[in-house]
Design a protein around this motif. Structure first.
Motif, PDB file in Angstrom:
ATOM      1  N   PHE A   6      27.033  86.988 -46.572  1.00 24.41           N
ATOM      2  CA  PHE A   6      26.103  87.450 -47.630  1.00 24.41           C
ATOM      3  C   PHE A   6      24.780  87.196 -47.424  1.00 24.41           C
ATOM      4  O   PHE A   6      23.826  87.403 -47.910  1.00 24.41           O
ATOM      5  CB  PHE A   6      26.446  87.167 -48.950  1.00 24.41           C
ATOM      6  N   GLY A   7      24.424  86.186 -46.126  1.00 22.08           N
ATOM      7  CA  GLY A   7      23.058  85.647 -45.737  1.00 22.08           C
ATOM      8  C   GLY A   7      22.693  84.236 -46.703  1.00 22.08           C
ATOM      9  O   GLY A   7      22.541  83.413 -45.861  1.00 22.08           O
ATOM     10  N   THR A   8      22.747  84.785 -47.734  1.00 25.55           N
ATOM     11  CA  THR A   8      22.192  83.469 -48.701  1.00 25.55           C
ATOM     12  C   THR A   8      23.200  83.564 -49.877  1.00 25.55           C
ATOM     13  O   THR A   8      23.760  84.628 -50.329  1.00 25.55           O
ATOM     14  CB  THR A   8      20.902  83.494 -49.088  1.00 25.55           C
ATOM     15  N   LEU A   9      23.099  82.311 -50.773  1.00 24.01           N
ATOM     16  CA  LEU A   9      23.680  82.516 -52.385  1.00 24.01           C
ATOM     17  C   LEU A   9      22.846  83.841 -53.169  1.00 24.01           C
ATOM     18  O   LEU A   9      23.593  84.717 -53.745  1.00 24.01           O
ATOM     19  CB  LEU A   9      23.295  81.314 -52.983  1.00 24.01           C
ATOM     20  N   ARG A  10      21.241  83.723 -52.778  1.00 24.92           N
ATOM     21  CA  ARG A  10      20.573  84.909 -53.531  1.00 24.92           C
ATOM     22  C   ARG A  10      21.095  86.293 -52.917  1.00 24.92           C
ATOM     23  O   ARG A  10      21.404  87.249 -53.886  1.00 24.92           O
ATOM     24  CB  ARG A  10      19.312  84.820 -53.113  1.00 24.92           C
ATOM     25  N   GLY A  11      21.625  86.456 -51.768  1.00 23.22           N
ATOM     26  CA  GLY A  11      22.053  87.529 -51.299  1.00 23.22           C
ATOM     27  C   GLY A  11      23.597  88.022 -51.887  1.00 23.22           C
ATOM     28  O   GLY A  11      23.796  89.268 -52.330  1.00 23.22           O
ATOM     29  N   LEU A  12      24.323  87.223 -52.307  1.00 19.26           N
ATOM     30  CA  LEU A  12      25.625  87.443 -52.858  1.00 19.26           C
ATOM     31  C   LEU A  12      25.422  87.816 -54.163  1.00 19.26           C
ATOM     32  O   LEU A  12      25.944  88.729 -54.730  1.00 19.26           O
ATOM     33  CB  LEU A  12      26.355  86.093 -52.674  1.00 19.26           C
ATOM     34  N   VAL A  13      24.473  86.996 -55.098  1.00 14.02           N
ATOM     35  CA  VAL A  13      24.060  87.246 -56.146  1.00 14.02           C
ATOM     36  C   VAL A  13      23.551  88.611 -56.655  1.00 14.02           C
ATOM     37  O   VAL A  13      23.801  89.374 -57.579  1.00 14.02           O
ATOM     38  CB  VAL A  13      22.872  86.241 -57.017  1.00 14.02           C
ATOM     39  N   ARG A  14      22.746  89.114 -55.609  1.00 11.53           N
ATOM     40  CA  ARG A  14      21.859  90.498 -55.640  1.00 11.53           C
ATOM     41  C   ARG A  14      23.079  91.614 -55.349  1.00 11.53           C
ATOM     42  O   ARG A  14      22.871  92.467 -55.942  1.00 11.53           O
ATOM     43  CB  ARG A  14      20.873  90.542 -54.579  1.00 11.53           C
ATOM     44  N   LEU A  15      23.946  91.131 -54.321  1.00 16.30           N
ATOM     45  CA  LEU A  15      24.965  91.982 -54.315  1.00 16.30           C
ATOM     46  C   LEU A  15      25.938  92.347 -55.479  1.00 16.30           C
ATOM     47  O   LEU A  15      26.208  93.250 -55.980  1.00 16.30           O
ATOM     48  CB  LEU A  15      26.039  91.424 -53.223  1.00 16.30           C
ATOM     49  N   MET A  16      26.305  91.242 -56.302  1.00 17.17           N
ATOM     50  CA  MET A  16      27.044  91.232 -57.393  1.00 17.17           C
ATOM     51  C   MET A  16      26.320  92.005 -58.600  1.00 17.17           C
ATOM     52  O   MET A  16      26.768  92.841 -59.368  1.00 17.17           O
ATOM     53  CB  MET A  16      27.308  90.018 -57.919  1.00 17.17           C
ATOM     54  N   LEU A  17      24.985  92.007 -58.782  1.00 22.97           N
ATOM     55  CA  LEU A  17      24.181  92.525 -59.390  1.00 22.97           C
ATOM     56  C   LEU A  17      24.211  94.179 -59.559  1.00 22.97           C
ATOM     57  O   LEU A  17      23.925  94.901 -60.336  1.00 22.97           O
ATOM     58  CB  LEU A  17      22.882  92.031 -59.786  1.00 22.97           C
ATOM     59  N   SER A  18      24.066  94.511 -57.896  1.00 20.21           N
ATOM     60  CA  SER A  18      23.908  95.889 -57.724  1.00 20.21           C
ATOM     61  C   SER A  18      25.014  96.703 -58.229  1.00 20.21           C
ATOM     62  O   SER A  18      24.663  97.919 -58.361  1.00 20.21           O
ATOM     63  CB  SER A  18      23.885  96.033 -56.080  1.00 20.21           C
ATOM     64  N   TYR A  19      26.353  96.207 -58.208  1.00 19.72           N
ATOM     65  CA  TYR A  19      27.431  96.910 -58.726  1.00 19.72           C
ATOM     66  C   TYR A  19      27.091  97.630 -60.125  1.00 19.72           C
ATOM     67  O   TYR A  19      27.196  98.784 -60.276  1.00 19.72           O
ATOM     68  CB  TYR A  19      28.769  96.290 -58.429  1.00 19.72           C
ATOM     69  N   PRO A  20      26.691  96.591 -61.109  1.00 24.43           N
ATOM     70  CA  PRO A  20      26.534  97.276 -62.481  1.00 24.43           C
ATOM     71  C   PRO A  20      25.197  98.165 -62.486  1.00 24.43           C
ATOM     72  O   PRO A  20      25.336  99.128 -63.313  1.00 24.43           O
ATOM     73  CB  PRO A  20      26.387  95.947 -63.313  1.00 24.43           C
ATOM     74  N   GLN A  21      24.349  98.021 -61.824  1.00 22.77           N
ATOM     75  CA  GLN A  21      23.253  98.771 -61.928  1.00 22.77           C
ATOM     76  C   GLN A  21      23.625 100.026 -61.233  1.00 22.77           C
ATOM     77  O   GLN A  21      22.975 101.022 -61.878  1.00 22.77           O
ATOM     78  CB  GLN A  21      21.920  98.008 -60.792  1.00 22.77           C
ATOM     79  N   LEU A  22      24.281 100.136 -60.134  1.00 20.39           N
ATOM     80  CA  LEU A  22      24.908 101.551 -59.832  1.00 20.39           C
ATOM     81  C   LEU A  22      25.742 102.074 -60.727  1.00 20.39           C
ATOM     82  O   LEU A  22      25.561 103.242 -61.212  1.00 20.39           O
ATOM     83  CB  LEU A  22      25.704 101.323 -58.349  1.00 20.39           C
ATOM     84  N   ALA A  23      26.582 101.394 -61.493  1.00 19.11           N
ATOM     85  CA  ALA A  23      27.705 102.162 -62.422  1.00 19.11           C
ATOM     86  C   ALA A  23      26.773 102.541 -63.754  1.00 19.11           C
ATOM     87  O   ALA A  23      27.292 103.445 -64.373  1.00 19.11           O
ATOM     88  CB  ALA A  23      28.688 100.890 -62.692  1.00 19.11           C
ATOM     89  N   PHE A  24      25.800 101.763 -64.014  1.00 17.51           N
ATOM     90  CA  PHE A  24      24.936 102.202 -65.381  1.00 17.51           C
ATOM     91  C   PHE A  24      23.908 102.926 -65.143  1.00 17.51           C
ATOM     92  O   PHE A  24      23.144 103.006 -65.938  1.00 17.51           O
ATOM     93  CB  PHE A  24      24.800 100.812 -65.983  1.00 17.51           C
ATOM     94  N   GLY A  25      23.588 103.495 -63.825  1.00 19.35           N
ATOM     95  CA  GLY A  25      22.455 104.330 -63.550  1.00 19.35           C
ATOM     96  C   GLY A  25      21.176 103.633 -63.495  1.00 19.35           C
ATOM     97  O   GLY A  25      20.118 104.202 -64.154  1.00 19.35           O
ATOM     98  N   LEU A  26      21.107 102.254 -62.981  1.00 17.99           N
ATOM     99  CA  LEU A  26      19.978 101.584 -63.203  1.00 17.99           C
ATOM    100  C   LEU A  26      19.232 101.380 -61.843  1.00 17.99           C
ATOM    101  O   LEU A  26      18.464 100.612 -61.787  1.00 17.99           O
ATOM    102  CB  LEU A  26      20.411 100.275 -64.144  1.00 17.99           C
ATOM    103  N   SER A  27      19.718 102.169 -61.018  1.00 16.82           N
ATOM    104  CA  SER A  27      19.426 101.760 -59.457  1.00 16.82           C
ATOM    105  C   SER A  27      18.140 102.537 -59.288  1.00 16.82           C
ATOM    106  O   SER A  27      17.778 102.358 -57.918  1.00 16.82           O
ATOM    107  CB  SER A  27      20.671 102.224 -58.484  1.00 16.82           C
ATOM    108  N   ALA A  28      17.844 103.510 -59.791  1.00 18.48           N
ATOM    109  CA  ALA A  28      16.588 104.728 -59.526  1.00 18.48           C
ATOM    110  C   ALA A  28      17.025 105.489 -58.309  1.00 18.48           C
ATOM    111  O   ALA A  28      16.372 105.913 -57.657  1.00 18.48           O
ATOM    112  CB  ALA A  28      15.206 103.829 -58.966  1.00 18.48           C
TER     113      ALA A  28
END
Length: 183
Positions: A6-28
């Motif tokens: 994942f590159g960094t812990l930040r990369g893993l956290v951002r990956l985990m946050l991106s799933y709900p952003q997609l699921a709930f239409g918050l990704s633009a």
């Protein structure tokens, strides 16, 4: 393990946050009509690693492609470790020169493919690009990884992992957007 995958812990956290952003239409995201897509345009921060590699990989597959960075210097060469990792995958990034958002000229039929949700938001906020279809390139990785963390100045193992993911995703675009194929 986190650094290599994942590159960094930040990369893993951002990956985990991106799933709900997609699921709930918050990704633009702005869905394209696949029949209208004529060119794949890859977007990242500096246009010296991820989007540069995606551009080269797409062209190698016979696709119309371009790339630019949201915050870069036009004319900047690809990042040295990205050139090495790309070579290991059979691609040549040595001639790539970055293009900044300000120097990018949109064309009808462009599909913007970003590496991160926050990049989709920046594209949506740009008056020239607000109506342009835009998606996350990582939607075409298997398993899906909507956040492809920036490998710039990270270790060689993650650079290679990231570029392999980009290459896999680009391969999925060929059948999804046949109108972007060169004649």
């Amino acid at each position: 393990m986190i650094r290599a995958r994942f590159g960094t812990l930040r990369g893993l956290v951002r990956l985990m946050l991106s799933y709900p952003q997609l699921a709930f239409g918050l990704s633009a995201r702005r869905q394209p009509d696949p029949a209208q897509v004529r060119r794949l345009v890859f977007v990242c921060q500096g246009n010296i690693c991820r989007s540069a590699f995606a551009d080269v990989a797409a062209r190698r597959l016979g696709m119309r492609a371009a790339s630019f960075g949201l915050s870069t210097t036009t004319g900047r060469a690809a990042h040295g470790p990205a050139i090495v990792a790309a070579h290991g995958l059979g691609h040549d990034l040595s001639d790539h020169r970055a293009l900044d958002l300000a120097d990018y000229t949109p064309q009808q039929g462009d599909l913007l493919l970003a590496m991160e949700v926050r990049q989709l938001h920046r594209l949506a906020a740009d008056p020239r690009l607000g109506d342009t279809p835009r998606l996350l390139l990582g939607q075409w990785t298997r398993p899906m990884m909507p956040h492809l963390h920036d490998p710039y100045e990270l270790d060689d193992a993650y650079m290679a992992t990231c570029l392999r993911r980009v290459e896999q995703a680009v391969g999925g675009l060929v059948s999804a957007f046949p109108g972007a194929r060169l004649s």
